[in-house]
Each structure stands twice: as C-alpha cells, then as structure tokens.
Design an enzyme around this catalytic site. Structure first.
Site, PDB file in Angstrom:
ATOM      1  CB  CYS A   1      -0.945  -0.007   1.189  1.00 37.61           C
ATOM      2  SG  CYS A   1      -2.109  -1.394   1.111  1.00 37.61           S
ATOM      3  CB  THR A   2       4.031   2.141   1.692  1.00 36.98           C
ATOM      4  OG1 THR A   2       3.422   2.040   2.984  1.00 36.98           O
ATOM      5  CG2 THR A   2       5.015   3.297   1.674  1.00 36.98           C
TER       6      THR A   2
END
Length: 151
Positions: free
Chosen positions: A46-47
């Site tokens: 997600c980062t």
C-alpha cells in the site's frame, strides 16, 4: 470484481484525512477521477502504491484528473500516512467498508481487503477497472487510461 465498465459510480460521503466529510458529488461533473481502494496504510504494498500515485500526481493533474485513495484506516491514520509520505491527493476513511461494499469489492487473499482501482469520467461513469494485488501496476493502468481518454 466490483463495478463494471460503463456503470455509474454510487454517490458517497466519507471523512477525509482532516476529519471533514468529503462528498464525491463535489467532483462529479468537474473532472475525471481515479479512485483506488487499498488494504491498509503503511503496509509495504500500500505504501508502494500510494508513493507511485504521489510520484505521478502532477501527470494526473495535467490530465485534469483527481486521485482519491480509500481504505478502512481512520482519518487520523490517513493524516499520519499522508504526512509521512507527502501524499498530495485525497485519502478517505471507509471505516465500516460501506463504500467498498457499494463498489462491490471482494476481499483478496483470505481476509485482506481487495486492491482495486477505478478511472471514472466526468459524468461518473466507470471507464476502467483494475483489480490486482500487484500494487505497482495500478498507477500505470490508470495513467494509461487517462492518456488514451485525452487523445
């Protein structure tokens, strides 16, 4: 997979990273949208995905589009995540997965919330859906769709 190409997106309101209510109706009719649903702030995939959208944000803006990230994380978590990585786009908190359910997004890999990206035209019609746990592909697909839309 969730909503299909050619369908209208549902109207919704969610808290943003400042805790203010954000209504999708504020942008419909004004600009194309890239709405991406992701599992969790600060997780590796997600980062990567958020930073990919951040690094190309000016390209999206140049094409007239706005990027919106949605997860079940709290508004405070979004504020910290956005500040930590310098995210210039809108992050919305879907704590009860209400909007995720409206978009009909299924979980992937057991209980992990699905990763799905939508490109929506000015009228609110879905013109691209991409569902993949491969976080690095979402930005590429969305940008390619917007570029072909503007030809």
């Amino acid at each position: 997979m969730g909503l299909k190409v050619g369908t209208k997106i549902p109207l919704f309101t969610l808290p943003d990273s400042n805790g203010n209510n954000f209504s999708i109706q504020e942008l419909l009719g004004k600009k194309p949208l890239v709405i991406y649903f992701y599992p969790k702030n600060n997780s590796p995939g997600c980062t990567t995905e958020a930073c990919d959208f951040r690094d190309s944000y000016e390209d999206f803006v140049a094409l007239g589009a706005e990027v919106i990230g949605i997860s079940a994380d709290s508004a405070k978590s979004h504020a910290r995540f956005g500040a930590k990585y310098g995210l210039p786009f809108i992050l919305l908190s879907d704590k009860h997965n209400t909007v995720r359910k409206l978009f009909k997004i299924k979980n992937s890999l057991l209980l992990l919330p699905g990763r799905e990206t939508y490109v929506i035209d000015k009228t609110g019609t879905v013109i691209m859906v991409f569902n993949s746990i491969n976080a690095s592909e979402h930005k590429k697909r969305a940008l390619k769709t917007l570029l072909s839309m503007n030809k």
